[in-house]
Design an enzyme around this catalytic site. Sequence first.
Site, PDB file in Angstrom:
ATOM      1  N   ALA A 136      18.059  29.325  39.455  1.00 44.28           N
ATOM      2  CA  ALA A 136      18.703  28.058  39.116  1.00 44.28           C
ATOM      3  C   ALA A 136      19.282  28.177  37.714  1.00 44.28           C
ATOM      4  CB  ALA A 136      17.694  26.917  39.203  1.00 44.28           C
ATOM      5  N   ALA A 174      15.936  28.356  35.214  1.00 49.89           N
ATOM      6  CA  ALA A 174      14.776  29.174  35.562  1.00 49.89           C
ATOM      7  C   ALA A 174      15.044  29.917  36.863  1.00 49.89           C
ATOM      8  CB  ALA A 174      13.529  28.300  35.712  1.00 49.89           C
ATOM      9  N   VAL A 195      12.764  31.994  40.282  1.00 46.62           N
ATOM     10  CA  VAL A 195      11.473  32.030  40.960  1.00 46.62           C
ATOM     11  C   VAL A 195      11.233  33.412  41.550  1.00 46.62           C
ATOM     12  CG1 VAL A 195      10.039  30.976  42.745  1.00 46.62           C
ATOM     13  CG2 VAL A 195      11.703  29.579  41.502  1.00 46.62           C
ATOM     14  N   ASP A 205      16.312  14.993  41.892  1.00 47.14           N
ATOM     15  CA  ASP A 205      17.248  16.084  42.177  1.00 47.14           C
ATOM     16  C   ASP A 205      17.034  16.643  43.583  1.00 47.14           C
ATOM     17  OD1 ASP A 205      19.312  17.818  41.557  1.00 47.14           O
ATOM     18  OD2 ASP A 205      18.027  19.300  40.590  1.00 47.14           O
TER      19      ASP A 205
END
Length: 528
Positions: free
Chosen positions: A192, A195, A197, A343
Amino acid sequence: MPPLEDLLRAMKPPRIPKLPAKAKASLLLLTATGLTFQAASASDLLSFARHPSLASPPSNFDSEVGALIDGVVRSSRAVSTIAITVVDYELSLRGLSRDSEDYFRKLSEVHSRSAKRILRLCEANKGFYVKAGQFVAAIRQVPEEYISKLSSLQDKAVPCSFKAIRDVLINNFGQDLSCKFCSFDEVPIAAASIAQVHHAVLKDSHEVAVKVQYPGLDRQMKLDTMIMSFLSKSITWLFPEYRFDWLVGEFVKAISLELDFIQEGKNAERTAKNFISNDKVKVPKVVWELTTSQVLTMEFCRGNKVDDSEYLAKMGIDPTKVARALVEVFAEMIFVHGFVHGDPHPGNILVSPEGKSGFCLVILDHGIYKQLDEQFRMDYCELWKALIFSDSARVQQLSERFGVGKYSRYFPLILTGRTIDSKSALGEAMSVEEKRKLKKDLKSLRMEDVSSFMEALPSDFLIVIRADGLLRATIRKLRASQRVRLLTYARFALYGLFQERTTQSGQNGKGLSGREREGGSNEEGLRS
């Protein structure tokens, strides 16, 4: 049903002022400054940073200079892009009658060109600019050309190098990561704007998803948001009808919340508690011993994006049932809990083939949440009740309470797609006569009115509008009727008015029980 962007398209076009000499000079200076910095910064400043006279720089010198160069490049790129866009509007529309076909054609062309510029700016600057583009597209208070272009930013994040990610992990957990993880995949499973993952396996063999914040975000946020504020003020000065300070302010508040991963973990746990009786909702558990303000470790959950139609077909999951479950979750957040995920784009909601109903929704990314003011929650429930029963007097009264009484007649259109005196059933299209009357009413509406409307709305309303805009887009992709959304909202609004609530620890009452959810599935009474 026409969302807010359709109202913008139907209203009177914005006034493009003939700029006075002082404004023209300032605009030219703004443009020239941005272009000059953009041309010079990437080469001249980089050469300066590598100058051999800097023989013994301090240990953090390279990173500090790199951040300086990046800041100058990003800022100058933003200034020049916005300045060129303003000039494009000024020159392209000059001398054209605002009621002519030529004006509307030219306006759409400028919108398209400008949207492409803004998209390129966000892609080039990355980080918070990508987040800002996503934020604007979700609020949907811009012409359709911008929405269609900026919406693509949801899938445009570029992963960071694993070396930088590893440095963040070491800073938070120490040098020996092998004592924390049995394995850690270097290739991210998702990226994103702030950040990314990674999949990992703990020493006890549990699979986890590790969300790692990109380094240097605090400093970058301060510079980027300062430039955004400067540009919004510049646009307002040149074009008084366009006022975006409220938008920048809301964005800064939202992004500040998203940078605190400890708070995100708390939000996730609270949401899991709110939906503990709903077998269609899954919130990954937080692994607190491996969670800090920059790293969030959670249970790994499998699934695909909620709008992945091919995946749903492959797994034999009905898209309409998914759409209904999705709307029910967020209707319960808004009308019952008053604790809203801000969001809900498809990347933050997965569909898993697990669960008693044949599937469940996995809710991810709990960074942006809003605790609605209790009076606002009740008023919003009352507003939907008034819309259901076409109670124009009550809509006017509630609009006054929200601070936008002057625009009360547009609430029904924005939220339900029909006018307050419409004879059509909830979720059905307006008649030809209603559309004709509406078009006539909208001729008096200007961009200045929309700016005033958005400025006056309480911040609670803005996050509800944003979440609702993202949900509408997902429902369309699932090819489900918008009536699903309307009838679900109506049902939960009525329930929200009469629910039993607790105030212990400042938390809202429990969510709906399974029986209450199933009992509310008969919506025939709301269809007329």
